[in-house]
Design a protein around this motif. Sequence first.
Motif, PDB file in Angstrom:
ATOM      1  N   ASP A 187       3.935  59.517  50.393  1.00  0.00           N
ATOM      2  CA  ASP A 187       3.517  60.852  49.963  1.00  0.00           C
ATOM      3  C   ASP A 187       4.344  61.324  48.761  1.00  0.00           C
ATOM      4  O   ASP A 187       3.811  61.918  47.831  1.00  0.00           O
ATOM      5  N   LEU A 188       5.625  61.026  48.802  1.00  0.00           N
ATOM      6  CA  LEU A 188       6.493  61.383  47.682  1.00  0.00           C
ATOM      7  C   LEU A 188       6.062  60.639  46.421  1.00  0.00           C
ATOM      8  O   LEU A 188       6.004  61.227  45.334  1.00  0.00           O
ATOM      9  N   ASN A 189       5.724  59.376  46.551  1.00  0.00           N
ATOM     10  CA  ASN A 189       5.261  58.604  45.398  1.00  0.00           C
ATOM     11  C   ASN A 189       3.961  59.166  44.843  1.00  0.00           C
ATOM     12  O   ASN A 189       3.773  59.213  43.623  1.00  0.00           O
ATOM     13  N   GLN A 190       3.063  59.616  45.703  1.00  0.00           N
ATOM     14  CA  GLN A 190       1.809  60.217  45.240  1.00  0.00           C
ATOM     15  C   GLN A 190       2.079  61.530  44.504  1.00  0.00           C
ATOM     16  O   GLN A 190       1.462  61.808  43.473  1.00  0.00           O
ATOM     17  N   MET A 191       3.003  62.324  45.018  1.00  0.00           N
ATOM     18  CA  MET A 191       3.352  63.579  44.348  1.00  0.00           C
ATOM     19  C   MET A 191       3.970  63.308  42.981  1.00  0.00           C
ATOM     20  O   MET A 191       3.675  63.998  42.001  1.00  0.00           O
ATOM     21  N   VAL A 226       2.809  64.572  39.133  1.00  0.00           N
ATOM     22  CA  VAL A 226       3.721  65.228  38.197  1.00  0.00           C
ATOM     23  C   VAL A 226       3.828  64.436  36.903  1.00  0.00           C
ATOM     24  O   VAL A 226       3.777  65.001  35.814  1.00  0.00           O
ATOM     25  N   ARG A 227       3.948  63.128  37.010  1.00  0.00           N
ATOM     26  CA  ARG A 227       4.064  62.295  35.807  1.00  0.00           C
ATOM     27  C   ARG A 227       2.805  62.370  34.958  1.00  0.00           C
ATOM     28  O   ARG A 227       2.876  62.426  33.734  1.00  0.00           O
ATOM     29  N   SER A 228       1.640  62.365  35.580  1.00  0.00           N
ATOM     30  CA  SER A 228       0.402  62.444  34.798  1.00  0.00           C
ATOM     31  C   SER A 228       0.284  63.806  34.125  1.00  0.00           C
ATOM     32  O   SER A 228      -0.193  63.900  32.998  1.00  0.00           O
TER      33      SER A 228
END
Length: 59
Positions: A24-28, A32-34
Amino acid sequence: MTYKQVKSLKEEDFKRLCTVLKRDLNQMLEVVRSGDRHKRLYWATCKTQLGRPIINDIQ
């Protein structure tokens, strides 16, 4: 706790520490990066468009 220690934690220990699953953290972070990428492209476009009238006046 250091970054390396947190990075090497098991899934359940990571959730206990951060209250979020690693996936979930990686998806968040992806979201943010995009968003940052789009913001940088937007401001780069604005800067080039702002500079055009000045260059045209000089010529």
